[in-house]
Design a protein around this motif. Structure first.
Motif, mmCIF file in Angstrom:
data_model
loop_
_atom_site.group_PDB
_atom_site.id
_atom_site.type_symbol
_atom_site.label_atom_id
_atom_site.label_comp_id
_atom_site.label_asym_id
_atom_site.label_seq_id
_atom_site.Cartn_x
_atom_site.Cartn_y
_atom_site.Cartn_z
ATOM 1 N N MET A 1 0.814 -1.210 0.000
ATOM 2 C CA MET A 1 0.000 0.000 0.000
ATOM 3 C C MET A 1 0.852 1.266 0.000
ATOM 4 S SD MET A 1 -2.966 -1.327 -0.072
ATOM 5 C CE MET A 1 -3.958 0.150 0.210
ATOM 6 N N THR A 2 1.997 1.205 0.685
ATOM 7 C CA THR A 2 2.808 2.409 0.837
ATOM 8 C C THR A 2 4.021 2.438 -0.089
ATOM 9 O OG1 THR A 2 4.032 1.331 2.634
ATOM 10 C CG2 THR A 2 2.118 2.661 3.254
ATOM 11 N N ARG A 3 4.691 1.300 -0.222
ATOM 12 C CA ARG A 3 5.901 1.245 -1.048
ATOM 13 C C ARG A 3 5.889 -0.054 -1.862
ATOM 14 N NH1 ARG A 3 11.049 2.395 2.621
ATOM 15 N NH2 ARG A 3 11.983 2.474 0.529
ATOM 16 N N PRO A 4 5.169 -0.086 -2.970
ATOM 17 C CA PRO A 4 5.043 -1.322 -3.765
ATOM 18 C C PRO A 4 6.384 -1.869 -4.235
ATOM 19 C CG PRO A 4 3.487 0.354 -4.492
ATOM 20 C CD PRO A 4 4.387 1.022 -3.527
ATOM 21 N N GLU A 5 7.311 -0.989 -4.601
ATOM 22 C CA GLU A 5 8.606 -1.480 -5.081
ATOM 23 C C GLU A 5 9.358 -2.216 -3.986
ATOM 24 O OE1 GLU A 5 9.223 2.349 -3.060
ATOM 25 O OE2 GLU A 5 7.806 1.625 -4.577
ATOM 26 N N ARG A 6 9.194 -1.729 -2.744
ATOM 27 C CA ARG A 6 9.817 -2.393 -1.607
ATOM 28 C C ARG A 6 9.168 -3.757 -1.354
ATOM 29 N NH1 ARG A 6 14.475 -2.708 1.294
ATOM 30 N NH2 ARG A 6 14.101 -2.951 3.511
ATOM 31 N N ALA A 7 7.857 -3.817 -1.541
ATOM 32 C CA ALA A 7 7.136 -5.075 -1.365
ATOM 33 C C ALA A 7 7.607 -6.110 -2.383
ATOM 34 C CB ALA A 7 5.631 -4.842 -1.500
ATOM 35 N N ARG A 8 7.803 -5.694 -3.632
ATOM 36 C CA ARG A 8 8.290 -6.620 -4.650
ATOM 37 C C ARG A 8 9.684 -7.130 -4.284
ATOM 38 N NH1 ARG A 8 5.811 -2.824 -8.173
ATOM 39 N NH2 ARG A 8 7.822 -1.770 -8.487
ATOM 40 N N GLU A 9 10.517 -6.234 -3.760
ATOM 41 C CA GLU A 9 11.869 -6.633 -3.353
ATOM 42 C C GLU A 9 11.811 -7.680 -2.242
ATOM 43 O OE1 GLU A 9 15.839 -4.682 -1.248
ATOM 44 O OE2 GLU A 9 14.259 -3.372 -2.046
ATOM 45 N N MET A 10 10.890 -7.488 -1.291
ATOM 46 C CA MET A 10 10.772 -8.429 -0.189
ATOM 47 C C MET A 10 10.254 -9.782 -0.658
ATOM 48 S SD MET A 10 12.130 -6.828 2.122
ATOM 49 C CE MET A 10 11.980 -8.205 3.224
ATOM 50 N N VAL A 11 9.362 -9.789 -1.621
ATOM 51 C CA VAL A 11 8.869 -11.056 -2.168
ATOM 52 C C VAL A 11 10.009 -11.824 -2.820
ATOM 53 C CG1 VAL A 11 7.392 -12.075 -3.933
ATOM 54 C CG2 VAL A 11 6.499 -10.265 -2.483
ATOM 55 N N VAL A 12 10.860 -11.127 -3.557
ATOM 56 C CA VAL A 12 12.007 -11.763 -4.198
ATOM 57 C C VAL A 12 12.960 -12.322 -3.138
ATOM 58 C CG1 VAL A 12 14.040 -11.364 -5.627
ATOM 59 C CG2 VAL A 12 11.844 -10.366 -6.284
ATOM 60 N N CYS A 13 13.221 -11.541 -2.099
ATOM 61 C CA CYS A 13 14.123 -11.990 -1.026
ATOM 62 C C CYS A 13 13.578 -13.244 -0.344
ATOM 63 C CB CYS A 13 14.323 -10.882 0.007
ATOM 64 S SG CYS A 13 15.346 -9.505 -0.559
ATOM 65 N N LEU A 14 12.280 -13.220 -0.041
ATOM 66 C CA LEU A 14 11.667 -14.357 0.622
ATOM 67 C C LEU A 14 11.710 -15.591 -0.268
ATOM 68 C CD1 LEU A 14 10.177 -15.426 3.082
ATOM 69 C CD2 LEU A 14 8.027 -14.662 2.042
ATOM 70 N N SER A 15 11.472 -15.401 -1.563
ATOM 71 C CA SER A 15 11.510 -16.518 -2.509
ATOM 72 C C SER A 15 12.918 -17.102 -2.598
ATOM 73 C CB SER A 15 11.044 -16.043 -3.884
ATOM 74 O OG SER A 15 11.201 -17.052 -4.847
ATOM 75 N N GLU A 16 13.927 -16.247 -2.718
ATOM 76 C CA GLU A 16 15.317 -16.729 -2.799
ATOM 77 C C GLU A 16 15.738 -17.413 -1.512
ATOM 78 O OE1 GLU A 16 18.312 -14.077 -4.169
ATOM 79 O OE2 GLU A 16 16.983 -13.068 -5.587
ATOM 80 N N PHE A 17 15.306 -16.847 -0.404
ATOM 81 C CA PHE A 17 15.639 -17.405 0.911
ATOM 82 C C PHE A 17 15.108 -18.830 1.043
ATOM 83 C CE2 PHE A 17 14.490 -18.132 5.356
ATOM 84 C CZ PHE A 17 15.701 -17.928 5.975
ATOM 85 N N MET A 18 13.852 -19.031 0.678
ATOM 86 C CA MET A 18 13.240 -20.360 0.783
ATOM 87 C C MET A 18 13.867 -21.318 -0.227
ATOM 88 S SD MET A 18 9.269 -19.171 1.261
ATOM 89 C CE MET A 18 8.655 -20.838 1.406
ATOM 90 N N ARG A 19 14.188 -20.830 -1.422
ATOM 91 C CA ARG A 19 14.789 -21.693 -2.440
ATOM 92 C C ARG A 19 16.162 -22.184 -1.984
ATOM 93 N NH1 ARG A 19 14.777 -18.297 -6.226
ATOM 94 N NH2 ARG A 19 12.749 -18.837 -7.102
ATOM 95 N N TYR A 20 16.969 -21.281 -1.415
ATOM 96 C CA TYR A 20 18.297 -21.677 -0.938
ATOM 97 C C TYR A 20 18.175 -22.706 0.185
ATOM 98 C CZ TYR A 20 22.853 -21.434 1.363
ATOM 99 O OH TYR A 20 24.055 -21.767 1.937
ATOM 100 N N SER A 21 17.242 -22.474 1.107
ATOM 101 C CA SER A 21 17.080 -23.366 2.244
ATOM 102 C C SER A 21 16.726 -24.779 1.793
ATOM 103 C CB SER A 21 15.995 -22.828 3.182
ATOM 104 O OG SER A 21 16.330 -21.548 3.644
#
Length: 302
Positions: free
Chosen positions: A132-152
């Motif tokens: 709602m406030t910073r969509p670009e930041r939200a997209r960055e966090m989704v990518v981080c979470l996805s990479e984090f889970m993939r590495y694990s």
């Protein structure tokens, strides 16, 4: 005398010394063994045999007795080394089985702590608020979470990874947590160039950083910094992880098995103790870890 040869075999490891030194030790031991054998035999003969004829025969047979004694020494050495290698093989098999069991347990615990519902709930809530406030930041966090889970999930099949790979995963984890804590969470890595290429057990740092956030950042009011320093000293990768904490806060209750699990895992993996040291100072929690590299990265009993 056979017992003396046994101790010679036990304390003369061909894997820990040069061939010349190994042969020199056994040649010296064989000469001592033969000398003692002939001396003790001569004493026994003169004490219990009263025959001058046999004395002459005994003295003339010294060369044959020496060669016989040398053969006996060689047979004893070979037999004892078979015992030592068999014992080491059994210990290695048992240690490997224990290591596989502990690695699986450690991976399951790490994955549980990384991808547990509470962690995902907080991460998804943070992402939702950012849309709602910073969509670009939200997209960055989704990518981080996805990479984090993939590495694990991917690293479960790898026993060791480079420190750079492990730190990449830790940075993803810290970026996700930083959304929750904002300026309250500060982290700094000081990595020697050579250290980044060193191998470490996979997912070995995750419990340490989770512990720092759980007992340091979560409970603190003021900003808390987590510091990691990695250097190569002799044949070891030395890792120092520190975090500040408020000694006046009441720590959150937990299982308290994360650091113990790390200590047990590296002790079994590298076959030695003293690789992990944890120190709680007045307002600083310090973890000191040594990971063997190169020739020292061999399983051996200590």
């Amino acid at each position: 005398m056979g017992l003396g040869v046994w101790y010679m075999v036990v304390y003369t490891d061909p894997d820990e010394m040069s061939r010349l030194q190994f042969l020199g030790n056994h040649i010296a031991a064989a000469l001592i063994f033969i000398s003692l054998w002939l001396f003790v035999g001569g004493v026994i003969v003169h004490l219990f045999v009263q025959s001058p004829t046999y004395y002459g025969f005994y003295e003339n047979s010294y060369p044959g007795r020496a060669w016989t004694c040398l053969l006996l020494y060689v047979l004893l050495v070979l037999f004892y080394y078979l015992i030592v290698y068999y014992r080491n093989f059994r210990e290695k098999v048992e240690r490997t089985a224990q290591l596989e069991s502990m690695v699986k347990e450690s991976e399951l615990k790490a994955l549980k702590s990384q991808i547990n519902p509470h962690f995902l709930f907080n991460s998804l809530n943070s992402i939702a608020s950012l849309t709602m406030t910073r969509p670009e930041r939200a997209r960055e966090m989704v990518v981080c979470l996805s990479e984090f889970m993939r590495y694990s999930l991917k690293s479960r099949n790898e026993e060791k990874v480079s420190l750079n790979q492990e730190l990449h995963n830790i940075e993803l984890y810290l970026k996700i947590e930083k959304v929750r804590f904002g300026q309250k969470l500060i982290y700094h890595f000081d990595i020697e160039e050579e250290a980044g290429e060193c191998l470490v057990p996979n997912l070995i740092l995750q419990p340490i950083f989770e512990n720092a956030i759980k007992y340091g950042v979560y409970e603190a009011i003021e900003p808390v910094e987590i510091r990691l320093k990695a250097v190569v000293v002799a044949e070891f990768l030395v890792l120092d992880i520190e975090n500040d904490f408020d000694p006046d806060t009441v720590p959150t209750k937990g299982e308290g098995v994360g650091l113990r699990n790390i200590g047990s895992r590296i002790r079994v993996m590298y076959g030695r103790s003293g690789l992990l040291d944890v120190e709680k100072r007045m307002n600083t929690f310090h973890v000191h870890m040594k990971i063997p590299q190169g020739d020292s990265d061999k399983s051996q009993s200590v």
